[in-house]
Design an enzyme around this catalytic site. Structure first.
Site, PDB file in Angstrom:
ATOM      1  N   ASP A   8      44.771  78.269  31.084  1.00  8.33           N
ATOM      2  CA  ASP A   8      44.055  77.344  31.955  1.00  8.33           C
ATOM      3  C   ASP A   8      42.563  77.585  31.723  1.00  8.33           C
ATOM      4  O   ASP A   8      42.191  78.430  30.900  1.00  8.33           O
ATOM      5  CB  ASP A   8      44.474  77.554  33.420  1.00  8.33           C
ATOM      6  CG  ASP A   8      44.243  76.303  34.262  1.00  8.33           C
ATOM      7  OD1 ASP A   8      43.642  75.329  33.765  1.00  8.33           O
ATOM      8  OD2 ASP A   8      44.654  76.298  35.444  1.00  8.33           O
ATOM      9  N   GLU A  10      39.797  77.458  34.395  1.00  9.17           N
ATOM     10  CA  GLU A  10      38.913  77.904  35.466  1.00  9.17           C
ATOM     11  C   GLU A  10      38.644  79.403  35.418  1.00  9.17           C
ATOM     12  O   GLU A  10      37.606  79.876  35.892  1.00  9.17           O
ATOM     13  CB  GLU A  10      39.504  77.501  36.827  1.00  9.17           C
ATOM     14  CG  GLU A  10      39.506  75.998  37.086  1.00  9.17           C
ATOM     15  CD  GLU A  10      40.663  75.245  36.423  1.00  9.17           C
ATOM     16  OE1 GLU A  10      41.463  75.873  35.682  1.00  9.17           O
ATOM     17  OE2 GLU A  10      40.785  74.026  36.643  1.00  9.17           O
ATOM     18  N   HIS A  60      45.144  72.975  30.787  1.00  2.90           N
ATOM     19  CA  HIS A  60      44.109  72.441  31.672  1.00  2.90           C
ATOM     20  C   HIS A  60      43.934  70.931  31.460  1.00  2.90           C
ATOM     21  O   HIS A  60      43.968  70.456  30.338  1.00  2.90           O
ATOM     22  CB  HIS A  60      42.787  73.172  31.413  1.00  2.90           C
ATOM     23  CG  HIS A  60      41.633  72.643  32.211  1.00  2.90           C
ATOM     24  ND1 HIS A  60      41.521  72.850  33.570  1.00  2.90           N
ATOM     25  CD2 HIS A  60      40.550  71.905  31.850  1.00  2.90           C
ATOM     26  CE1 HIS A  60      40.408  72.271  34.005  1.00  2.90           C
ATOM     27  NE2 HIS A  60      39.808  71.673  32.977  1.00  2.90           N
ATOM     28  N   HIS A 104      43.435  80.949  37.693  1.00  2.00           N
ATOM     29  CA  HIS A 104      42.619  80.907  38.922  1.00  2.00           C
ATOM     30  C   HIS A 104      43.519  81.069  40.139  1.00  2.00           C
ATOM     31  O   HIS A 104      44.737  80.887  40.056  1.00  2.00           O
ATOM     32  CB  HIS A 104      41.867  79.570  38.991  1.00  2.00           C
ATOM     33  CG  HIS A 104      42.771  78.379  38.924  1.00  2.00           C
ATOM     34  ND1 HIS A 104      43.449  77.893  40.020  1.00  2.00           N
ATOM     35  CD2 HIS A 104      43.153  77.608  37.870  1.00  2.00           C
ATOM     36  CE1 HIS A 104      44.187  76.858  39.649  1.00  2.00           C
ATOM     37  NE2 HIS A 104      44.044  76.666  38.346  1.00  2.00           N
ATOM     38  N   HIS A 116      42.228  76.324  43.464  1.00  2.84           N
ATOM     39  CA  HIS A 116      42.930  75.072  43.763  1.00  2.84           C
ATOM     40  C   HIS A 116      44.391  75.236  43.344  1.00  2.84           C
ATOM     41  O   HIS A 116      44.744  76.256  42.738  1.00  2.84           O
ATOM     42  CB  HIS A 116      42.294  73.875  43.034  1.00  2.84           C
ATOM     43  CG  HIS A 116      42.512  73.866  41.563  1.00  2.84           C
ATOM     44  ND1 HIS A 116      41.799  74.682  40.701  1.00  2.84           N
ATOM     45  CD2 HIS A 116      43.375  73.171  40.773  1.00  2.84           C
ATOM     46  CE1 HIS A 116      42.211  74.477  39.467  1.00  2.84           C
ATOM     47  NE2 HIS A 116      43.172  73.564  39.473  1.00  2.84           N
ATOM     48  N   GLU A 135      49.524  77.752  41.085  1.00  4.35           N
ATOM     49  CA  GLU A 135      50.039  77.420  39.742  1.00  4.35           C
ATOM     50  C   GLU A 135      50.684  78.631  39.081  1.00  4.35           C
ATOM     51  O   GLU A 135      51.700  78.521  38.384  1.00  4.35           O
ATOM     52  CB  GLU A 135      48.886  76.914  38.865  1.00  4.35           C
ATOM     53  CG  GLU A 135      48.369  75.570  39.326  1.00  4.35           C
ATOM     54  CD  GLU A 135      46.993  75.235  38.752  1.00  4.35           C
ATOM     55  OE1 GLU A 135      46.709  75.634  37.615  1.00  4.35           O
ATOM     56  OE2 GLU A 135      46.214  74.566  39.444  1.00  4.35           O
TER      57      GLU A 135
HETATM   58 ZN   LIG Z   1      42.774  74.025  35.118  1.00  5.26          ZN
END
Ligand SMILES: [Zn+2]
Length: 273
Positions: A8, A10, A60, A104, A116, A135
């Site tokens: 990902d 972030e 992402h 993240h 998030h 996630e």
């Molecule tokens: Zn992401």
């Protein structure tokens, strides 16, 4: 030994703002390069520790961030969207271990860069069998469905701690110390990528020795509950058959985790509208 590197953005080196992870923004081109370098550090560590097959999943946005022309030639890249397993494309029973790179924290977490859950404007919370997660939990439980453990994570200190809390004692590469949602003390790439390299190498060595956390396997059937930010999102999500709704929280039950994962994705797509 076959390793899936699920990536990902972030939690990548230096990232602290949405602009840096949003395609089309001027800053984004700098950070997709850093994303590719963080991944290359993990590939280098994993291969030096004995991995002989490496699949990278670009997880992402639309899955088109990693620069294939700069990717370490020992890996293959799953890119583009939608793919059957999204952030975990490439997972199956033949994989021996999963590395999370650039992860993240879940939505609503303090001192966590860009916290998030899946869709920052849509999903407030998700529970899998009443476990509040993000996630990382969705992706780890999909790996667990195939009997595969997550053995390493990179990101800020809070994301790493959250993954560690859910999955047990795994290798952590902390590349920045978050002091808010958009602020962190960041290590420069030369330093952070050495940490990722070492951490990936240790994780794969430990996998070789059988000294890693167990796969994260949820009891079946799997209950998925999603709390949306607004009631119109819940209105649309409820169009999915066999759901139950309570205020902005919509839930369903799936026979196993692969269906739960894709049921969740379908529900979020409906909710976004
Ligand atoms: Zn992401």
């Amino acid at each position: 030994m076959k390793i899936l590197i699920a990536v990902d953005m972030e939690g990548i080196t230096g990232v602290t703002t949405w602009d840096q992870v949003t395609p089309g923004h001027a800053e984004y081109s700098r950070f997709r390069k850093l994303m590719t370098q963080d991944v290359n550090a993990a590939i280098r560590g994993a291969t030096e520790a004995g991995a002989d097959e490496i699949i990278v999943a670009d997880g992402h946005w639309n899955g088109s961030n990693i620069l294939v022309e700069e990717l370490d030639s020992r890996a293959r890249l799953n890119t583009g969207s939608p793919s059957p397993f999204s952030m975990m494309q490439g997972i199956d029973e033949s994989v021996d271990g999963v590395l999370f790179i650039g992860y993240h924290a879940r939505n609503g977490t303090a001192n966590a860069i860009l916290d998030h859950t899946w869709s920052s404007k849509t999903v407030a919370n998700i529970w899998l069998n009443d476990i509040l997660t993000g996630e990382y939990g969705l992706n780890a439980s999909l790996a667990g469905h195939f009997g595969v453990p997550v053995i390493m994570v990179s990101g800020d200190q809070t994301a790493c701690a959250q993954v560690n809390e859910l999955l047990g004692d795994l290798e952590m590469a902390v590349v920045k110390q978050a002091t808010g949602r958009f602020a962190a003390e960041c290590l420069p790439p030369e330093v952070s990528q050495e940490i990722i390299y070492m951490s990936a190498a240790r994780a794969v060595s430990q996998l070789n020795e059988g000294d890693v956390p167990d796969p994260f396997v949820l009891d079946t059937p799997v209950r998925v509950a999603v709390e949306f930010f607004t009631s119109d999102m819940a209105d649309r999500a409820t169009r999915m058959p066999f759901t139950e709704r309570e205020a902005t929280r919509v839930s369903f039950t799936a026979q196993e985790m692969a269906s739960a994962y894709n049921g969740f994705r379908a529900m979020v797509m409906l909710a976004i509208g």
